[in-house]
Design a protein around this motif. Sequence first.
Motif, short mmCIF file in Angstrom:
data_model
loop_
_atom_site.label_atom_id
_atom_site.label_comp_id
_atom_site.label_asym_id
_atom_site.label_seq_id
_atom_site.Cartn_x
_atom_site.Cartn_y
_atom_site.Cartn_z
N GLU A 194 -12.21 12.95 -3.02
CA GLU A 194 -11.44 11.98 -2.23
C GLU A 194 -10.03 12.49 -1.95
OE1 GLU A 194 -13.37 7.73 -3.67
OE2 GLU A 194 -12.03 8.81 -5.05
N GLN A 195 -9.44 13.17 -2.92
CA GLN A 195 -8.11 13.74 -2.71
C GLN A 195 -8.16 14.81 -1.62
OE1 GLN A 195 -7.08 14.99 -6.71
NE2 GLN A 195 -6.12 13.03 -7.17
N ALA A 196 -9.14 15.70 -1.71
CA ALA A 196 -9.28 16.76 -0.70
C ALA A 196 -9.56 16.17 0.68
CB ALA A 196 -10.38 17.74 -1.11
N GLU A 197 -10.36 15.10 0.74
CA GLU A 197 -10.64 14.43 2.01
C GLU A 197 -9.35 13.87 2.63
OE1 GLU A 197 -13.65 10.95 3.49
OE2 GLU A 197 -12.30 10.45 1.82
N ALA A 198 -8.50 13.26 1.80
CA ALA A 198 -7.24 12.71 2.29
C ALA A 198 -6.36 13.82 2.85
CB ALA A 198 -6.51 11.97 1.16
N LEU A 199 -6.30 14.96 2.18
CA LEU A 199 -5.49 16.08 2.66
C LEU A 199 -6.08 16.69 3.93
CD1 LEU A 199 -4.69 17.73 -0.79
CD2 LEU A 199 -3.13 16.38 0.65
N ALA A 200 -7.41 16.71 4.02
CA ALA A 200 -8.07 17.32 5.19
C ALA A 200 -7.82 16.53 6.47
CB ALA A 200 -9.57 17.44 4.93
N ALA A 201 -7.49 15.26 6.36
CA ALA A 201 -7.23 14.45 7.55
C ALA A 201 -5.93 14.84 8.24
CB ALA A 201 -7.20 12.97 7.18
N HIS A 202 -5.02 15.44 7.50
CA HIS A 202 -3.70 15.80 8.05
C HIS A 202 -3.80 17.09 8.85
CE1 HIS A 202 0.58 16.80 8.13
NE2 HIS A 202 0.75 15.50 8.00
N PHE A 242 5.63 17.81 3.46
CA PHE A 242 6.51 16.92 4.21
C PHE A 242 7.52 17.80 4.93
CE2 PHE A 242 10.00 13.48 3.78
CZ PHE A 242 9.80 13.06 5.08
N VAL A 243 7.31 17.96 6.22
CA VAL A 243 8.13 18.86 7.02
C VAL A 243 9.58 18.38 7.04
CG1 VAL A 243 8.49 19.75 9.37
CG2 VAL A 243 6.19 19.65 8.41
N ASN A 244 9.78 17.07 7.14
CA ASN A 244 11.12 16.49 7.08
C ASN A 244 12.08 17.16 8.06
OD1 ASN A 244 12.97 14.62 6.23
ND2 ASN A 244 13.55 15.75 4.39
N ARG A 245 11.60 17.31 9.30
CA ARG A 245 12.36 17.85 10.43
C ARG A 245 12.73 19.32 10.30
NH1 ARG A 245 11.48 13.25 10.13
NH2 ARG A 245 12.52 11.40 9.70
N ARG A 246 12.08 20.02 9.39
CA ARG A 246 12.28 21.47 9.29
C ARG A 246 11.40 22.16 10.33
NH1 ARG A 246 10.96 22.22 3.01
NH2 ARG A 246 9.51 20.57 3.59
N PRO A 280 0.80 -1.23 0.00
CA PRO A 280 0.00 0.00 0.00
C PRO A 280 0.84 1.28 0.00
CG PRO A 280 -0.09 -1.05 2.14
CD PRO A 280 0.60 -2.01 1.22
N LEU A 281 1.93 1.31 0.73
CA LEU A 281 2.74 2.53 0.76
C LEU A 281 3.55 2.70 -0.52
CD1 LEU A 281 3.88 2.65 4.49
CD2 LEU A 281 2.04 3.92 3.38
N GLY A 282 3.92 1.62 -1.13
CA GLY A 282 4.63 1.69 -2.41
C GLY A 282 3.73 2.11 -3.56
N ARG A 283 2.45 1.78 -3.47
CA ARG A 283 1.50 2.10 -4.54
C ARG A 283 0.68 3.35 -4.24
NH1 ARG A 283 -0.36 -0.21 -8.31
NH2 ARG A 283 -2.56 -0.24 -7.73
N ALA A 284 0.88 3.95 -3.09
CA ALA A 284 0.02 5.05 -2.64
C ALA A 284 -0.01 6.23 -3.62
CB ALA A 284 0.44 5.52 -1.25
N ARG A 285 1.12 6.62 -4.17
CA ARG A 285 1.13 7.77 -5.10
C ARG A 285 0.29 7.48 -6.34
NH1 ARG A 285 6.19 8.56 -2.79
NH2 ARG A 285 6.46 10.68 -2.01
N LEU A 310 -2.93 19.76 -5.64
CA LEU A 310 -3.46 18.43 -5.30
C LEU A 310 -2.37 17.39 -5.45
CD1 LEU A 310 -7.05 18.44 -6.85
CD2 LEU A 310 -6.47 18.07 -4.44
N GLU A 311 -1.65 17.44 -6.56
CA GLU A 311 -0.58 16.46 -6.79
C GLU A 311 0.55 16.60 -5.77
OE1 GLU A 311 2.61 15.22 -10.24
OE2 GLU A 311 0.69 16.07 -10.85
N THR A 312 1.00 17.82 -5.53
CA THR A 312 2.09 18.05 -4.58
C THR A 312 1.67 17.66 -3.17
OG1 THR A 312 2.98 19.83 -5.94
CG2 THR A 312 3.68 19.79 -3.65
N GLY A 313 0.49 18.09 -2.76
CA GLY A 313 0.00 17.76 -1.42
C GLY A 313 -0.11 16.27 -1.20
N LEU A 314 -0.64 15.55 -2.18
CA LEU A 314 -0.78 14.10 -2.04
C LEU A 314 0.58 13.41 -2.05
CD1 LEU A 314 -3.92 13.66 -4.25
CD2 LEU A 314 -3.78 13.18 -1.80
#
Length: 138
Positions: free
Chosen positions: A48-56, A95-99, A33-38, A120-124
């Motif tokens: 569905e994309q906006a819903e996924a982003l709204a959860a974060h 992706f904060v990546n410790r920043r 699932p994590l390898g295919r997520a993108r 949408l693409e960058t956020g996902l």
Amino acid sequence: MRDLPRQLTVEQLAGLFSGRTRFVERLAQEDDPLGRARSIARTLSEDEQAEALAAHPRIGERSPEQHGDDPAVLAELAELNRAYEDRFGFRFVVFVNRRSRAEILPVLRERLAHTREQELETGLDDLVAIAQDRWRQS
């Protein structure tokens, strides 16, 4: 550091993606699932994309990956988050990546100039990177 798993439950994925969404439910049905997520994220409807982003969580809200509590930075992040959500109709995810939060301000300002499709693409993509990083760090 852990390798990406071949299978994860809905609950495990909800923890990695900050909530149970239709995206998470689809991922739970996949091998790798994590390898295919993108690639799966690109097949989702815009809702569905906006819903996924709204959860974060919003940048500036409590999150294990975010740090820095300067009131001026937090105020500017809140203002920029509002502007971003008004412009695009979904939550800014990076992706904060410790920043630090202060280091994210110019990223958020720059991304306000993008198109909805770019965001949408960058956020996902960043949402998936966050989930993969959370898995590896756990």
